[in-house]
Design an enzyme around this catalytic site. Structure first.
Site, short mmCIF file in Angstrom:
data_model
loop_
_atom_site.label_atom_id
_atom_site.label_comp_id
_atom_site.label_asym_id
_atom_site.label_seq_id
_atom_site.Cartn_x
_atom_site.Cartn_y
_atom_site.Cartn_z
N CYS A 290 -0.59 4.13 2.06
CA CYS A 290 -0.40 3.99 3.51
C CYS A 290 1.04 4.25 3.95
CB CYS A 290 -0.78 2.58 3.95
SG CYS A 290 -2.37 1.97 3.34
N ASP A 291 1.99 3.72 3.19
CA ASP A 291 3.37 3.63 3.70
C ASP A 291 4.40 4.52 3.01
OD1 ASP A 291 2.48 1.73 5.49
OD2 ASP A 291 2.93 0.05 4.18
N CYS B 203 0.83 -1.20 0.00
CA CYS B 203 0.00 0.00 0.00
C CYS B 203 0.87 1.26 0.00
CB CYS B 203 -0.92 -0.01 1.22
SG CYS B 203 -1.99 1.45 1.35
#
Length: 315
Positions: free
Chosen positions: A133-134, A130
């Site tokens: 997300c990261d 992701c």
């Protein structure tokens, strides 16, 4: 015993919980997260009556509605399901057991793995599925995106916005004049094609990729701090084999009312055989599944089905 047990906390599962709990049914949602694939969407512009917002914001908006009507939420992973007495029993990875008269499967899809040595070892320690997300965790560092197509391009774009050096690794041959290749070059990403990822290496975290050239079999190493795997998604339904009917893609087969091959079990969202995978469609399927579960419960009591229209639901 619960009246409705929902597995999955994406738009399908949350909407099913909203509709079920709003009708006064004792409802529980078991999920490993809230939002599912929505969490990977930095901007959603096509959810009706909703201004552009992130998937995280949309999921939390639905969650607040779910809580308002009293549905219970458990963070855990369901690993087994079986018929039990007058309903069903599910088992979770955390050791919990829950029983309900009806079940709604809204399990969504999970990222397709690379299946290379080191992938599982370094998951969360340099290996990610992701970018939304990261990516902020790797600001200014060297990263690799494994995959091709729009998902890989989107991941590369997000990483470049965080000042990362980005390598896009593709096992196939890229033809001259490829539109995607030009788009990647425009954002400053470097493309490595016709290679296979042999291994992901590191110590406490990821340090390098071992790549095998498909043309001559030669091996080279690429030093990286983060690896983002973008190989698409697959239905997370292997644990449901033999319980409900699945198609050749592992998707749950349903009818127009969200009913599966097993009475009392319904399904909604991306893990079903609905060909269109969109948040608004998953939410609509969740509502349908909840209404069907409600009518099924009424039938167990010998009561007639309710055919609700939007005016009655608004009362």
């Amino acid at each position: 015993m619960y009246e409705v047990l929902i597995i999955g906390g994406g738009p399908a599962g949350l909407t099913a919980a909203l509709y079920a709990s709003r009708q006064g049914l004792k409802t529980i949602v078991i999920t490993i997260d809230v939002g599912g694939q929505l969490l990977m969407s930095p901007r959603i512009e096509n959810f009706p009556a909703t201004p552009p917002l992130s998937g995280f914001e949309l999921a939390n908006g639905i969650l607040e509605q779910v809580k308002e009507f009293g549905a219970e939420l458990i963070y855990d992973e369901v690993i087994g399901i079986e018929e039990a007495g007058e309903g069903f029993r599910v088992r979770t990875k955390g050791g919990g057991e829950y029983e309900a008269k009806t079940v709604i499967l809204a399990v969504g899809k999970r990222p397709r793995k690379l299946n290379a040595p080191g992938e599982d070892k370094f998951s969360g320690k340099g290996v990610s599925y992701c970018a939304v997300c990261d990516a902020p965790l790797y600001r200014g560092k060297r990263t690799a995106v494994i995959g091709w197509g729009e998902p890989a391009y989107e991941a590369a774009t997000i990483l470049r916005k965080h000042d990362n050096e980005v390598y896009v690794i593709h096992s196939g041959k890229i033809h001259a004049g490829s539109e995607l290749l030009e788009k990647l070059r425009e954002i400053g990403a470097k493309v490595i094609s016709e290679v296979k990822v042999e291994e992901i290496r590191g110590d406490l975290v990821v340090r390098k990729l071992v790549l095998r050239r498909l043309k001559d079999g030669g091996v080279e190493e690429l030093e990286v701090d983060g690896v983002f795997i973008e190989l698409g998604y697959i239905a997370d339904t292997s644990w449901l084999k033999g319980f409900v009917e699945l198609n050749e893609n592992g998707e749950i087969i349903t009818d127009k009312l969200g009913r599966t091959s097993r009475k009392g079990v319904f399904a909604a969202g991306d893990a079903t055989d609905m060909p269109y995978k969109q948040a608004v469609i998953a939410a609509a399927q969740g509502a349908i599944a909840a209404l069907s579960a409600s009518n099924y419960l009424r039938s167990l009591l010998g009561k007639p089905e309710v055919r609700s229209d939007w005016r009655k639901l608004a009362e």
